[in-house]
Design a protein around this motif. Structure first.
Motif, PDB file in Angstrom:
ATOM      1  N   VAL A  56      -2.989   7.462  13.567  1.00  0.00           N
ATOM      2  CA  VAL A  56      -2.662   8.648  12.765  1.00  0.00           C
ATOM      3  C   VAL A  56      -1.277   8.484  12.169  1.00  0.00           C
ATOM      4  O   VAL A  56      -0.393   7.872  12.778  1.00  0.00           O
ATOM      5  CB  VAL A  56      -2.735   9.936  13.628  1.00  0.00           C
ATOM      6  N   VAL A  57      -1.096   9.031  10.962  1.00  0.00           N
ATOM      7  CA  VAL A  57       0.228   9.151  10.361  1.00  0.00           C
ATOM      8  C   VAL A  57       0.598  10.628  10.351  1.00  0.00           C
ATOM      9  O   VAL A  57      -0.161  11.467   9.858  1.00  0.00           O
ATOM     10  CB  VAL A  57       0.263   8.586   8.929  1.00  0.00           C
ATOM     11  N   LEU A  58       1.746  10.940  10.928  1.00  0.00           N
ATOM     12  CA  LEU A  58       2.264  12.302  10.971  1.00  0.00           C
ATOM     13  C   LEU A  58       3.393  12.409   9.949  1.00  0.00           C
ATOM     14  O   LEU A  58       4.331  11.616   9.972  1.00  0.00           O
ATOM     15  CB  LEU A  58       2.789  12.632  12.369  1.00  0.00           C
ATOM     16  N   ALA A  59       3.292  13.380   9.064  1.00  0.00           N
ATOM     17  CA  ALA A  59       4.267  13.518   7.980  1.00  0.00           C
ATOM     18  C   ALA A  59       4.861  14.920   7.999  1.00  0.00           C
ATOM     19  O   ALA A  59       4.128  15.911   8.032  1.00  0.00           O
ATOM     20  CB  ALA A  59       3.604  13.242   6.637  1.00  0.00           C
ATOM     21  N   ASP A  60       6.187  14.990   7.986  1.00  0.00           N
ATOM     22  CA  ASP A  60       6.900  16.272   8.035  1.00  0.00           C
ATOM     23  C   ASP A  60       7.569  16.515   6.687  1.00  0.00           C
ATOM     24  O   ASP A  60       8.559  15.874   6.353  1.00  0.00           O
ATOM     25  CB  ASP A  60       7.940  16.264   9.157  1.00  0.00           C
ATOM     26  N   GLU A  61       6.998  17.409   5.895  1.00  0.00           N
ATOM     27  CA  GLU A  61       7.490  17.722   4.543  1.00  0.00           C
ATOM     28  C   GLU A  61       7.749  16.429   3.752  1.00  0.00           C
ATOM     29  O   GLU A  61       8.839  16.231   3.204  1.00  0.00           O
ATOM     30  CB  GLU A  61       8.776  18.558   4.625  1.00  0.00           C
ATOM     31  N   GLY A 102      -9.500   4.640   5.656  1.00  0.00           N
ATOM     32  CA  GLY A 102      -9.926   5.545   6.720  1.00  0.00           C
ATOM     33  C   GLY A 102      -8.769   6.121   7.514  1.00  0.00           C
ATOM     34  O   GLY A 102      -8.946   6.540   8.667  1.00  0.00           O
ATOM     35  N   GLN A 103      -7.579   6.162   6.888  1.00  0.00           N
ATOM     36  CA  GLN A 103      -6.384   6.599   7.610  1.00  0.00           C
ATOM     37  C   GLN A 103      -6.397   8.107   7.848  1.00  0.00           C
ATOM     38  O   GLN A 103      -6.749   8.890   6.960  1.00  0.00           O
ATOM     39  CB  GLN A 103      -5.130   6.221   6.808  1.00  0.00           C
ATOM     40  N   THR A 104      -6.017   8.512   9.044  1.00  0.00           N
ATOM     41  CA  THR A 104      -5.888   9.919   9.409  1.00  0.00           C
ATOM     42  C   THR A 104      -4.458  10.380   9.120  1.00  0.00           C
ATOM     43  O   THR A 104      -3.498   9.677   9.449  1.00  0.00           O
ATOM     44  CB  THR A 104      -6.199  10.118  10.900  1.00  0.00           C
ATOM     45  N   PHE A 105      -4.319  11.561   8.525  1.00  0.00           N
ATOM     46  CA  PHE A 105      -3.000  12.135   8.247  1.00  0.00           C
ATOM     47  C   PHE A 105      -2.934  13.564   8.764  1.00  0.00           C
ATOM     48  O   PHE A 105      -3.879  14.342   8.589  1.00  0.00           O
ATOM     49  CB  PHE A 105      -2.716  12.177   6.735  1.00  0.00           C
ATOM     50  N   VAL A 106      -1.804  13.904   9.378  1.00  0.00           N
ATOM     51  CA  VAL A 106      -1.480  15.291   9.699  1.00  0.00           C
ATOM     52  C   VAL A 106      -0.150  15.580   9.028  1.00  0.00           C
ATOM     53  O   VAL A 106       0.855  14.908   9.303  1.00  0.00           O
ATOM     54  CB  VAL A 106      -1.387  15.537  11.215  1.00  0.00           C
ATOM     55  N   ILE A 107      -0.132  16.571   8.135  1.00  0.00           N
ATOM     56  CA  ILE A 107       1.012  16.783   7.258  1.00  0.00           C
ATOM     57  C   ILE A 107       1.521  18.213   7.379  1.00  0.00           C
ATOM     58  O   ILE A 107       0.793  19.169   7.081  1.00  0.00           O
ATOM     59  CB  ILE A 107       0.633  16.505   5.789  1.00  0.00           C
TER      60      ILE A 107
END
Length: 222
Positions: free
Chosen positions: A158-163, A188-193
């Motif tokens: 997973v990639v976690l992105a903050d603003e 197929g990358q998962t992102f939580v933004i």
């Protein structure tokens, strides 16, 4: 792929998270929105194992991270989680290529293997000609794309992105948002933004609304 159960977190007498339950599937692009102080960044940091909850359970890619020792947790974080912050956090003394390779070198990859992978990702991002440039020589949009490349180098779950687009102008913001979805569609990358950008939130597969430390009516985008 990510399971959060009963996550609580307080800072002194202030309870920031009040029992968060959340599941995120592989390949989802999920946005987390809410007013300032709602607990969005705290939740992202806990999800990314940068902070620990007071109570609750975190399972990421089948691993209950709460049970890992600190050394195991650091290795797990480096391999399984990529991070993108509002301000790129690139090391100014290193080139774009060198910045991207750092997590792979920490993981124990050879310099040659890390560089080959980094060049492949930079090429995907359209940054091949900027690989030898240091951050001061890159535009804001280029710096953020290098930061995304660095987040991807170890094939994270997973990639976690903050603003992530908060400091960018409109054109660079739109290009960065498109990149997230291209990476999801092609890799197929998962992102939580975490974002305040309504345009980005409206494009994501699902929007999680947090108010006062609680999830309010998770919304599935049609």
């Amino acid at each position: 792929m990510i399971q959060l159960e009963g996550i609580t977190k307080s800072f002194g007498s202030l309870q920031v998270l009040k029992g968060i339950d959340l599941n995120i599937d592989k390949g989802e692009v999920v946005s987390i929105v809410g007013p300032s102080g709602a607990g969005k960044t705290t939740l992202l940091q806990i999800m990314g194992t940068l902070d620990k909850p007071d109570a609750g359970r975190i399972v990421l890619n089948g691993v209950e991270v709460n049970k890992l020792k600190d050394s195991q947790l650091a290795a797990f974080r480096n391999k399984e989680i990529g991070f993108v912050f509002q301000f790129h956090q690139l090391l100014p003394e290193f080139t774009a290529l060198e910045n991207v390779t750092i997590p792979a070198l920490i993981q124990g990859d050879s310099a040659g293997k890390a560089e080959k992978r980094a060049l492949e990702i930079l090429d995907f991002m359209g940054l091949t000609e900027r690989a030898s440039h240091k951050p001061a020589e890159l535009s804001g949009g280029e710096k953020q794309r290098v930061a995304v490349a660095r987040a991807l180098i170890n094939h994270p779950s997973v990639v976690l992105a903050d603003e992530p687009s908060g400091s960018l102008d409109t054109q660079n913001k739109e290009e960065l948002h498109k990149l997230f979805f291209d990476l999801r569609d092609k890799l197929g990358q998962t992102f939580v933004i975490v974002t305040h950008d309504e345009g980005l939130a409206s494009q994501t597969d699902r929007t999680i609304h947090i108010v006062d430390g609680r999830i309010i009516n998770p919304e599935v985008q049609e």
